[in-house]
Design a protein around this motif. Sequence first.
Motif, mmCIF file in Angstrom:
data_model
loop_
_atom_site.group_PDB
_atom_site.id
_atom_site.type_symbol
_atom_site.label_atom_id
_atom_site.label_comp_id
_atom_site.label_asym_id
_atom_site.label_seq_id
_atom_site.Cartn_x
_atom_site.Cartn_y
_atom_site.Cartn_z
ATOM 1 N N LYS A 1 0.816 -1.206 0.000
ATOM 2 C CA LYS A 1 0.000 0.000 0.000
ATOM 3 C C LYS A 1 0.850 1.256 0.000
ATOM 4 O O LYS A 1 0.462 2.276 -0.567
ATOM 5 C CB LYS A 1 -0.933 -0.019 1.214
ATOM 6 C CG LYS A 1 -1.922 1.137 1.221
ATOM 7 C CD LYS A 1 -2.929 0.982 2.330
ATOM 8 C CE LYS A 1 -3.905 2.141 2.343
ATOM 9 N NZ LYS A 1 -4.882 2.039 3.423
ATOM 10 N N GLY A 2 2.035 1.197 0.565
ATOM 11 C CA GLY A 2 2.886 2.374 0.607
ATOM 12 C C GLY A 2 3.328 2.837 -0.756
ATOM 13 O O GLY A 2 3.732 3.981 -0.932
ATOM 14 N N ASP A 3 3.241 1.933 -1.782
ATOM 15 C CA ASP A 3 3.646 2.318 -3.120
ATOM 16 C C ASP A 3 2.532 3.022 -3.881
ATOM 17 O O ASP A 3 2.746 3.521 -4.979
ATOM 18 C CB ASP A 3 4.056 1.069 -3.927
ATOM 19 C CG ASP A 3 5.298 0.413 -3.349
ATOM 20 O OD1 ASP A 3 5.448 -0.789 -3.563
ATOM 21 O OD2 ASP A 3 6.083 1.118 -2.693
ATOM 22 N N SER A 4 1.311 3.031 -3.328
ATOM 23 C CA SER A 4 0.169 3.446 -4.130
ATOM 24 C C SER A 4 0.126 4.940 -4.373
ATOM 25 O O SER A 4 -0.678 5.398 -5.171
ATOM 26 C CB SER A 4 -1.132 3.016 -3.439
ATOM 27 O OG SER A 4 -1.264 3.664 -2.191
ATOM 28 N N ASN A 5 0.956 5.732 -3.746
ATOM 29 C CA ASN A 5 0.916 7.168 -3.960
ATOM 30 C C ASN A 5 1.932 7.651 -4.976
ATOM 31 O O ASN A 5 2.086 8.839 -5.186
ATOM 32 C CB ASN A 5 1.154 7.894 -2.624
ATOM 33 C CG ASN A 5 -0.012 7.692 -1.685
ATOM 34 O OD1 ASN A 5 -1.152 7.637 -2.117
ATOM 35 N ND2 ASN A 5 0.276 7.571 -0.405
ATOM 36 N N THR A 6 2.635 6.726 -5.595
ATOM 37 C CA THR A 6 3.608 7.116 -6.600
ATOM 38 C C THR A 6 3.325 6.393 -7.894
ATOM 39 O O THR A 6 2.696 5.350 -7.920
ATOM 40 C CB THR A 6 5.047 6.789 -6.147
ATOM 41 O OG1 THR A 6 5.151 5.374 -5.978
ATOM 42 C CG2 THR A 6 5.376 7.492 -4.847
ATOM 43 N N GLY A 7 3.839 6.910 -9.004
ATOM 44 C CA GLY A 7 3.554 6.348 -10.312
ATOM 45 C C GLY A 7 4.792 5.886 -11.033
ATOM 46 O O GLY A 7 4.787 5.821 -12.250
ATOM 47 N N ASP B 1 3.474 11.139 -13.362
ATOM 48 C CA ASP B 1 2.509 11.784 -12.479
ATOM 49 C C ASP B 1 1.135 11.148 -12.576
ATOM 50 O O ASP B 1 0.278 11.383 -11.733
ATOM 51 C CB ASP B 1 2.410 13.276 -12.810
ATOM 52 C CG ASP B 1 3.686 14.022 -12.488
ATOM 53 O OD1 ASP B 1 3.958 15.033 -13.157
ATOM 54 O OD2 ASP B 1 4.400 13.583 -11.572
ATOM 55 N N GLN B 2 0.907 10.361 -13.636
ATOM 56 C CA GLN B 2 -0.395 9.758 -13.869
ATOM 57 C C GLN B 2 -0.226 8.239 -14.050
ATOM 58 O O GLN B 2 -0.153 7.754 -15.184
ATOM 59 C CB GLN B 2 -1.041 10.366 -15.111
ATOM 60 C CG GLN B 2 -1.262 11.866 -15.046
ATOM 61 C CD GLN B 2 -2.468 12.226 -14.188
ATOM 62 O OE1 GLN B 2 -3.519 11.633 -14.311
ATOM 63 N NE2 GLN B 2 -2.298 13.208 -13.323
ATOM 64 N N PRO C 1 -4.986 10.430 -11.561
ATOM 65 C CA PRO C 1 -4.292 11.351 -10.644
ATOM 66 C C PRO C 1 -3.984 10.645 -9.329
ATOM 67 O O PRO C 1 -4.866 10.015 -8.732
ATOM 68 C CB PRO C 1 -5.304 12.481 -10.454
ATOM 69 C CG PRO C 1 -6.170 12.444 -11.674
ATOM 70 C CD PRO C 1 -6.282 10.983 -12.019
ATOM 71 N N PRO C 2 -2.762 10.717 -8.846
ATOM 72 C CA PRO C 2 -2.403 10.019 -7.606
ATOM 73 C C PRO C 2 -3.271 10.394 -6.425
ATOM 74 O O PRO C 2 -3.501 9.565 -5.537
ATOM 75 C CB PRO C 2 -0.941 10.430 -7.387
ATOM 76 C CG PRO C 2 -0.427 10.780 -8.745
ATOM 77 C CD PRO C 2 -1.596 11.382 -9.463
ATOM 78 N N GLU C 3 -3.781 11.637 -6.421
ATOM 79 C CA GLU C 3 -4.583 12.048 -5.271
ATOM 80 C C GLU C 3 -5.910 11.296 -5.186
ATOM 81 O O GLU C 3 -6.572 11.314 -4.135
ATOM 82 C CB GLU C 3 -4.848 13.555 -5.310
ATOM 83 C CG GLU C 3 -5.545 14.060 -6.550
ATOM 84 C CD GLU C 3 -4.583 14.490 -7.649
ATOM 85 O OE1 GLU C 3 -5.003 15.289 -8.512
ATOM 86 O OE2 GLU C 3 -3.426 14.022 -7.636
ATOM 87 N N LEU C 4 -6.318 10.611 -6.260
ATOM 88 C CA LEU C 4 -7.552 9.835 -6.221
ATOM 89 C C LEU C 4 -7.350 8.432 -5.646
ATOM 90 O O LEU C 4 -8.322 7.749 -5.312
ATOM 91 C CB LEU C 4 -8.143 9.708 -7.627
ATOM 92 C CG LEU C 4 -8.753 10.953 -8.254
ATOM 93 C CD1 LEU C 4 -9.349 10.610 -9.611
ATOM 94 C CD2 LEU C 4 -9.823 11.544 -7.345
ATOM 95 N N ILE C 5 -6.112 7.993 -5.552
ATOM 96 C CA ILE C 5 -5.851 6.606 -5.156
ATOM 97 C C ILE C 5 -6.388 6.282 -3.766
ATOM 98 O O ILE C 5 -7.008 5.222 -3.576
ATOM 99 C CB ILE C 5 -4.347 6.287 -5.291
ATOM 100 C CG1 ILE C 5 -3.954 6.307 -6.773
ATOM 101 C CG2 ILE C 5 -4.015 4.938 -4.665
ATOM 102 C CD1 ILE C 5 -2.492 6.072 -7.048
ATOM 103 N N PRO C 6 -6.203 7.126 -2.739
ATOM 104 C CA PRO C 6 -6.788 6.786 -1.438
ATOM 105 C C PRO C 6 -8.298 6.594 -1.491
ATOM 106 O O PRO C 6 -8.843 5.700 -0.830
ATOM 107 C CB PRO C 6 -6.395 7.975 -0.558
ATOM 108 C CG PRO C 6 -5.141 8.513 -1.185
ATOM 109 C CD PRO C 6 -5.365 8.346 -2.656
ATOM 110 N N LEU D 1 -16.024 9.199 -8.640
ATOM 111 C CA LEU D 1 -14.761 9.938 -8.586
ATOM 112 C C LEU D 1 -14.548 10.812 -9.821
ATOM 113 O O LEU D 1 -13.459 11.362 -10.016
ATOM 114 C CB LEU D 1 -13.594 8.953 -8.439
ATOM 115 C CG LEU D 1 -13.586 8.141 -7.135
ATOM 116 C CD1 LEU D 1 -12.466 7.119 -7.141
ATOM 117 C CD2 LEU D 1 -13.454 9.062 -5.926
ATOM 118 N N GLY D 2 -15.571 10.914 -10.658
ATOM 119 C CA GLY D 2 -15.469 11.761 -11.842
ATOM 120 C C GLY D 2 -14.723 11.111 -12.988
ATOM 121 O O GLY D 2 -14.278 11.814 -13.910
#
Length: 208
Positions: free
Chosen positions: A9-15, A19-20, A74-79, A137-138
């Motif tokens: 899970k710690g990897d889920s905020n990076t690509g 950036d996408q 977008p990474p900010e949508l992953i959580p 989430l659009g």
Amino acid sequence: MPRASTRGKGDSNTGAGTDQPRLFIGISPDAPTQHFLEGLVIHARQLLSSGRERPRWTSPSNRHLTLAFLGETPPELIPAIERGLMQMAQGARPCSGRIVSLGPFPKPRARLLAAELVSNPDLDRLHSGCRELMRDLGMKPESAAFRPHFTLGRNRHGLGPFPPLQLDYVARLDNLVLYRSEMAPGGSQYTPLFEALLGGPEENPART
């Protein structure tokens, strides 16, 4: 109270350099299903050992059943995606899917070799839940019809004549996985970012 199982899970905020990150939601096969799929690969290797170009076989770690392709996300949508998958998993029990054929997919002489499943209400609900999560989430879900399958290999020139093999195997389906897709020299690699067990770990005593 059902709990979600996570891995990486710690990897889920990076690509991984972008950036996408390209993401999709799928189901990872359990050990008995992996064993069955490996037997299909051995059979297919014998039938496709000659020809213009031999197929590139999907590694066991890359095998999955796709529920929804998210694309560049977008990474900010992953959580929020992870929370949505957790909620979906808590509201669903492990189910099954019947693998009924092995052959070119989605049509004769196609580039993919796949083990195809017959859809059922449980699989349809999971697929619909993923599409609804995307809308919330659009994001825009794909319009293609849902045809559940496990891709086992691919040939960029097409598979040519391949006698479809009729099957009857019931696969246990007990998880939702968020994957990241990355290009690599040997083909795409799929990294699990988050996994939620359907119904929670207490209903999945024998995942391995």
